[in-house]
Design a protein around this motif. Structure first.
Motif, PDB file in Angstrom:
ATOM      1  N   ASP A  50     -23.149  28.771  -6.542  1.00  0.00           N
ATOM      2  CA  ASP A  50     -23.200  29.693  -7.678  1.00  0.00           C
ATOM      3  C   ASP A  50     -23.718  31.073  -7.273  1.00  0.00           C
ATOM      4  N   LEU A  51     -24.681  31.126  -6.361  1.00  0.00           N
ATOM      5  CA  LEU A  51     -25.284  32.404  -5.999  1.00  0.00           C
ATOM      6  C   LEU A  51     -24.536  33.117  -4.876  1.00  0.00           C
ATOM      7  N   ALA A  52     -23.940  32.346  -3.971  1.00  0.00           N
ATOM      8  CA  ALA A  52     -23.174  32.920  -2.858  1.00  0.00           C
ATOM      9  C   ALA A  52     -21.915  32.097  -2.667  1.00  0.00           C
ATOM     10  N   PRO A  53     -20.887  32.334  -3.477  1.00  0.00           N
ATOM     11  CA  PRO A  53     -19.677  31.491  -3.416  1.00  0.00           C
ATOM     12  C   PRO A  53     -18.977  31.537  -2.070  1.00  0.00           C
ATOM     13  N   GLU A  54     -19.160  32.617  -1.325  1.00  0.00           N
ATOM     14  CA  GLU A  54     -18.460  32.726  -0.043  1.00  0.00           C
ATOM     15  C   GLU A  54     -19.092  31.864   1.042  1.00  0.00           C
ATOM     16  N   ALA A  55     -20.344  31.444   0.870  1.00  0.00           N
ATOM     17  CA  ALA A  55     -21.053  30.669   1.888  1.00  0.00           C
ATOM     18  C   ALA A  55     -20.826  29.176   1.671  1.00  0.00           C
ATOM     19  N   ARG A  56     -20.886  28.446   2.764  1.00  0.00           N
ATOM     20  CA  ARG A  56     -20.735  27.000   2.723  1.00  0.00           C
ATOM     21  C   ARG A  56     -21.856  26.370   3.536  1.00  0.00           C
ATOM     22  N   ALA A  57     -22.305  25.203   3.089  1.00  0.00           N
ATOM     23  CA  ALA A  57     -23.382  24.474   3.777  1.00  0.00           C
ATOM     24  C   ALA A  57     -22.905  23.078   4.118  1.00  0.00           C
TER      25      ALA A  57
END
Length: 398
Positions: free
Chosen positions: A136-143
């Motif tokens: 939600d806060l950084a849609p471009e990042a993935r974990a």
């Protein structure tokens, strides 16, 4: 006839050696007093110690090991304005007041409106949030689903804030970003513990774990330098933490309702089914099985017949060694308690005790009880007679 006392004879008077209550108190009173003193000192320390609130992870006002009071004070000493807030509305107000010269530091989004946080413009630093919140806060990042172990790691990147700090206590989520992302502190195969990339509203920096910001880890490696390089850029920092007073989980208008009113309508059918299942189980497991039935044995075998049958088997197989072993073992088992010996008594103890009681030659007794097996049937019969003779002699002596 004169009577001589022990003192006149030069002997000490006999005294009881069993401990009494007085001697026990004299020998152990110091230990008891020391224990009571330690308990009183411990109670005094607990009563005089100032009360501390619960630890708040990455809170800039918390001085515990998991708090971040130390880095917040370092930032203030460098002229950085640190505003602690526990609501998305207050964070948005601070961002609007700063007019672009602002950094939003997010360490916890519990009980927060994540949609409102995502709409705040400007740079943001997201530290140690779960992967579901990160979307939600950084849609471009993935974990990655499996977190990496937090330990001292080298930056291995070209980001000035990381290369100047050097090794840091990093780990947590293995992060990946969009094209053009700078990743530092590699974890896993192709993930990083820190990524930074540009987006339409500013620069987003995501860190997998925030242990390097805590009071406990700040002085290790380059943790303090990395924290100052990421946060202490001279801009106003809005530090978002978990609210101390979370909002109520139920609607205030439902406060007057009873527990029965709050239950769903189908709950009573589940209760009825549970009662029926319990009754059936009780009836099934609690039924009477009837009295115990005694059954007569089909054949009664007398002890003498058993002994005679086993003897015939030994004779048919010429198992004189096994027959002699049975006779010797039975004799030793019967004589050991009569001699006052334990069941685990050794060979020499048994032989010496029997020889002393019967007057027999110890060598003959030892050969009879522990010697080689007889060579023929006559020797076996003679051994049985000698063992019986020893038993009768010891029984008559008693």
């Amino acid at each position: 006839m004169s009577v001589v006392t022990p003192a006149e004879a030069g002997l000490e008077e006999s005294r009881p050696t069993s401990p009494t209550a007085r001697t026990i108190w004299r020998s152990g009173r110091m230990i008891v007093l020391m224990g009571v003193a330690l308990v009183l000192i411990g109670l005094l320390v607990v009563m005089l110690r100032p009360a501390q609130g619960p630890e708040r992870y990455l809170d800039p006002d918390d001085t515990s090991l998991s708090g971040s009071k130390a880095i917040a004070e370092l930032l203030r000493d460098r002229g950085v304005t640190v505003k602690r807030t526990d609501s998305a509305e207050a964070a948005a107000a601070n961002a609007n007041a700063a007019a672009g010269d602002h950094l939003l530091l997010i360490t916890d989004t519990t009980y927060q409106d994540r949609d409102a946080l995502a709409e705040i413009p400007g740079d943001r630093l997201i530290v140690g949030v779960p992967s579901m919140v990160l979307h939600d806060l950084a849609p471009e990042a993935r974990a990655a689903p499996v977190p990496a172990r937090t330990r001292s790691r080298e930056p291995s990147c070209g980001l000035p804030a990381a290369t100047a700090a050097g090794s840091a206590f990093m780990g947590g989520a293995a992060l990946r970003g969009p094209s053009g992302t700078t990743g530092c502190y590699p974890v896993g195969r192709d993930g990083h513990a820190l990524i930074t990339y540009s987006h339409a509203g500013g620069v987003t920096t995501v860190v997998g774990a925030g242990d390097f910001l805590t009071n406990q880890r700040l002085a290790e490696d380059g943790n303090a330098a990395l924290a100052l390089n990421l946060v202490g850029t001279g801009r106003t920092v809005t530090w978002l933490v978990r609210p101390q007073d979370p909002p109520p989980l139920i609607n205030p208008g439902d406060a007057g309702l009873s527990m029965h009113d709050l239950m769903p309508g189908s709950i009573r059918w589940g209760i009825y089914m549970a009662i029926i299942a319990l009754a059936v189980t009780a009836f099934w497991r609690g039924r009477r099985l009837g009295p115990v039935v005694t059954e007569k044995l089909p054949v009664i075998v007398r002890a003498s017949e058993t002994v005679e049958g086993r003897g015939r088997l030994y004779r048919a197989r010429r198992a004189r060694d096994r027959a002699a072993g049975s006779l010797r073992a039975g004799t030793i088992d019967r004589l050991t308690p009569r001699l006052g010996l334990d069941s685990g008594a050794g060979q020499h103890e048994v032989v010496a005790a029997i020889a002393a009681r019967t007057g027999e030659n110890p060598q003959a007794v030892g050969t009879a009880l522990y010697g080689p097996p007889p060579a023929d049937d006559a020797g076996l019969v003679g051994l049985a007679g000698y063992l019986d003779l020893m038993e009768r002699q010891i029984s008559e002596l008693r």
